[in-house]
Scaffold this active site. Structure first.
Site, PDB file in Angstrom:
ATOM      1  N   TYR A   1     -37.372  38.934   6.381  1.00 22.77           N
ATOM      2  CA  TYR A   1     -38.836  39.044   6.380  1.00 22.77           C
ATOM      3  C   TYR A   1     -39.475  37.833   5.698  1.00 22.77           C
ATOM      4  O   TYR A   1     -40.387  37.192   6.246  1.00 22.77           O
ATOM      5  CB  TYR A   1     -39.239  40.349   5.675  1.00 22.77           C
ATOM      6  CG  TYR A   1     -40.711  40.670   5.726  1.00 22.77           C
ATOM      7  CD1 TYR A   1     -41.263  41.291   6.845  1.00 22.77           C
ATOM      8  CD2 TYR A   1     -41.558  40.350   4.664  1.00 22.77           C
ATOM      9  CE1 TYR A   1     -42.621  41.598   6.894  1.00 22.77           C
ATOM     10  CE2 TYR A   1     -42.911  40.647   4.715  1.00 22.77           C
ATOM     11  CZ  TYR A   1     -43.442  41.272   5.827  1.00 22.77           C
ATOM     12  OH  TYR A   1     -44.782  41.560   5.880  1.00 22.77           O
TER      13      TYR A   1
ATOM     14  N   VAL B   1     -44.706  41.225  21.626  1.00 19.02           N
ATOM     15  CA  VAL B   1     -44.909  39.791  21.357  1.00 19.02           C
ATOM     16  C   VAL B   1     -43.609  38.992  21.329  1.00 19.02           C
ATOM     17  O   VAL B   1     -43.647  37.765  21.298  1.00 19.02           O
ATOM     18  CB  VAL B   1     -45.707  39.548  20.045  1.00 19.02           C
ATOM     19  CG1 VAL B   1     -47.103  40.132  20.127  1.00 19.02           C
ATOM     20  CG2 VAL B   1     -44.947  40.059  18.822  1.00 19.02           C
TER      21      VAL B   1
HETATM   22  P1  NAP Z   1     -47.868  48.648  10.855  1.00 20.27           P
HETATM   23  O1  NAP Z   1     -48.816  49.606  10.259  1.00 20.27           O
HETATM   24  O2  NAP Z   1     -46.432  49.038  10.998  1.00 20.27           O
HETATM   25  O3  NAP Z   1     -48.443  48.180  12.280  1.00 20.27           O
HETATM   26  C1  NAP Z   1     -47.738  47.252  13.023  1.00 20.27           C
HETATM   27  C2  NAP Z   1     -48.463  47.006  14.318  1.00 20.27           C
HETATM   28  O4  NAP Z   1     -47.745  45.989  15.036  1.00 20.27           O
HETATM   29  C3  NAP Z   1     -48.500  48.213  15.227  1.00 20.27           C
HETATM   30  O5  NAP Z   1     -49.664  48.137  16.020  1.00 20.27           O
HETATM   31  C4  NAP Z   1     -47.264  48.027  16.087  1.00 20.27           C
HETATM   32  O6  NAP Z   1     -47.373  48.776  17.292  1.00 20.27           O
HETATM   33  C5  NAP Z   1     -47.326  46.520  16.296  1.00 20.27           C
HETATM   34  N1  NAP Z   1     -46.066  45.874  16.667  1.00 20.27           N
HETATM   35  C6  NAP Z   1     -44.878  45.908  16.034  1.00 20.27           C
HETATM   36  N2  NAP Z   1     -43.973  45.198  16.699  1.00 20.27           N
HETATM   37  C7  NAP Z   1     -44.602  44.677  17.774  1.00 20.27           C
HETATM   38  C8  NAP Z   1     -44.201  43.846  18.850  1.00 20.27           C
HETATM   39  N3  NAP Z   1     -42.933  43.435  18.982  1.00 20.27           N
HETATM   40  N4  NAP Z   1     -45.119  43.492  19.771  1.00 20.27           N
HETATM   41  C9  NAP Z   1     -46.402  43.930  19.674  1.00 20.27           C
HETATM   42  N5  NAP Z   1     -46.839  44.709  18.697  1.00 20.27           N
HETATM   43  C10 NAP Z   1     -45.938  45.084  17.756  1.00 20.27           C
HETATM   44  O7  NAP Z   1     -47.798  47.284  10.030  1.00 20.27           O
HETATM   45  P2  NAP Z   1     -48.871  46.595   9.051  1.00 20.27           P
HETATM   46  O8  NAP Z   1     -48.484  46.935   7.671  1.00 20.27           O
HETATM   47  O9  NAP Z   1     -50.233  46.839   9.527  1.00 20.27           O
HETATM   48  O10 NAP Z   1     -48.473  45.070   9.275  1.00 20.27           O
HETATM   49  C11 NAP Z   1     -49.227  44.196  10.095  1.00 20.27           C
HETATM   50  C12 NAP Z   1     -48.866  42.772   9.728  1.00 20.27           C
HETATM   51  O11 NAP Z   1     -49.176  42.558   8.357  1.00 20.27           O
HETATM   52  C13 NAP Z   1     -47.379  42.452   9.888  1.00 20.27           C
HETATM   53  O12 NAP Z   1     -47.230  41.144  10.363  1.00 20.27           O
HETATM   54  C14 NAP Z   1     -46.861  42.556   8.458  1.00 20.27           C
HETATM   55  O13 NAP Z   1     -45.713  41.789   8.268  1.00 20.27           O
HETATM   56  C15 NAP Z   1     -48.059  42.016   7.702  1.00 20.27           C
HETATM   57  N6  NAP Z   1     -48.104  42.412   6.287  1.00 20.27           N
HETATM   58  C16 NAP Z   1     -48.150  43.734   5.941  1.00 20.27           C
HETATM   59  C17 NAP Z   1     -48.229  44.057   4.590  1.00 20.27           C
HETATM   60  C18 NAP Z   1     -48.292  45.469   4.130  1.00 20.27           C
HETATM   61  O14 NAP Z   1     -48.171  45.706   2.915  1.00 20.27           O
HETATM   62  N7  NAP Z   1     -48.509  46.454   4.984  1.00 20.27           N
HETATM   63  C19 NAP Z   1     -48.235  43.051   3.619  1.00 20.27           C
HETATM   64  C20 NAP Z   1     -48.188  41.717   4.025  1.00 20.27           C
HETATM   65  C21 NAP Z   1     -48.144  41.419   5.377  1.00 20.27           C
HETATM   66  P3  NAP Z   1     -46.079  49.127  18.186  1.00 20.27           P
HETATM   67  O15 NAP Z   1     -44.998  49.550  17.233  1.00 20.27           O
HETATM   68  O16 NAP Z   1     -46.554  50.201  19.096  1.00 20.27           O
HETATM   69  O17 NAP Z   1     -45.728  47.884  18.905  1.00 20.27           O
END
Ligand code: NAP
Length: 242
Positions: free
Chosen positions: A147, A57
């Site tokens: 972040y 992205v």
């Molecule tokens: P995750 O388990 O690490 O998954 C991240 C996903 O995003 C994976 O599918 C990854 O696949 C993809 N990704 C990362 N960089 C990318 C890029 N440049 N282009 C396209 N895809 C990309 O993370 P998550 O915890 O589910 O987080 C998802 C969202 O929720 C994020 O925006 C995060 O900031 C937000 N969030 C998470 C939490 C939490 O506690 N987990 C809390 C608040 C907000 P690839 O690496 O293969 O690209």
């Protein structure tokens, strides 16, 4: 509730994005998940029964191609979930400039690129955008300089874009999760003192499951939320109440 709708979920191969994709599919939507790693993306797509497009992205061209392929294949686009994101810890001093720019490219510019490219199609379908921000878009936190800055920008991007497109029938909202059990938080939460800090901040006193984020997400993109736009919904077990 989402039958007949076509949705893109960026970062849909794992974690919160995967749970959102699964929930949308359960509710009848056709979903395209997009992420960088082909192997994981294809595996998740097979598991969920949806399409996968490889896309970083942070590349405007890649996002254009993702939206084009989706529209070609499905005849339009109703829902864009800008979920892809990375976590980089550090203060303003300890975060390298390289990491700062990398995080902004993905967590902020990725959201802007997706929204910009999808908007003409969403105007056609009276569709909507859902951004995945964070509690750290609403309040500050330790070691989260890049972040929290990016997520704060996503929160206000959500509001201002909602204003620009409300009259034309496109809604733009965000969700602001607290801590959720995913790959992103795994190593941080293994640290006992950080885990204690997170629980102390969370009145509900536990970490969320990805499914607990996916269900409110599905509500916000559905017709049931037809009068909701510009909202940044905390799904945080009470983190931002105190
Ligand atoms: P995750 O388990 O690490 O998954 C991240 C996903 O995003 C994976 O599918 C990854 O696949 C993809 N990704 C990362 N960089 C990318 C890029 N440049 N282009 C396209 N895809 C990309 O993370 P998550 O915890 O589910 O987080 C998802 C969202 O929720 C994020 O925006 C995060 O900031 C937000 N969030 C998470 C939490 C939490 O506690 N987990 C809390 C608040 C907000 P690839 O690496 O293969 O690209």
């Amino acid at each position: 509730m989402l039958s007949g709708k076509t949705a893109i979920v960026t970062g849909g191969s794992a974690g919160i994005g995967k749970a959102i994709a699964a929930e949308f599919i359960d509710q009848g939507a056709s979903v395209v998940i997009a992420s960088r790693t082909k192997e994981t993306g294809k595996k998740t797509a097979n598991e969920l029964g949806c399409s996968f497009v490889q896309c970083d992205v942070s590349s405007y061209e890649a996002v254009e191609s993702l939206v084009e392929q989706t529209v070609d294949e499905h005849g339009g686009l109703d829902i864009l979930v800008n979920n892809a994101g990375i976590g980089i810890t550090g203060t303003v001093e300890s975060t390298t400039l390289e990491d700062w720019h990398k995080l902004m490219e993905i967590n902020l510019n990725g959201v802007v690129y997706g929204t910009r490219v999808a908007m003409p199609h969403l105007l056609e379908s009276s569709g909507n955008v859902l951004n995945v921000a964070s509690v750290f878009g609403l309040v500050g936190g330790p070691q989260a300089a890049a972040y929290a800055t990016a997520k704060g920008a996503v929160v206000n991007f959500t509001r201002t874009t909602a204003v620009d497109y409300a009259e034309e029938g496109v809604r733009v909202n965000s969700i602001c999760p607290g801590f959720v059990t995913t790959e992103m938080t795994k190593s941080g939460l293994e640290d006992e003192s950080f885990y204690e800090f997170v629980l102390n901040q969370t009145p509900i006193n536990r970490i969320a499951k990805p499914e607990e984020i996916a269900e409110p997400a599905a509500f916000l993109v559905s017709e049931k939320a037809s009068y909701i736009t510009g909202v940044n919904l905390p799904i945080d077990g009470g983190w931002t109440t105190h």
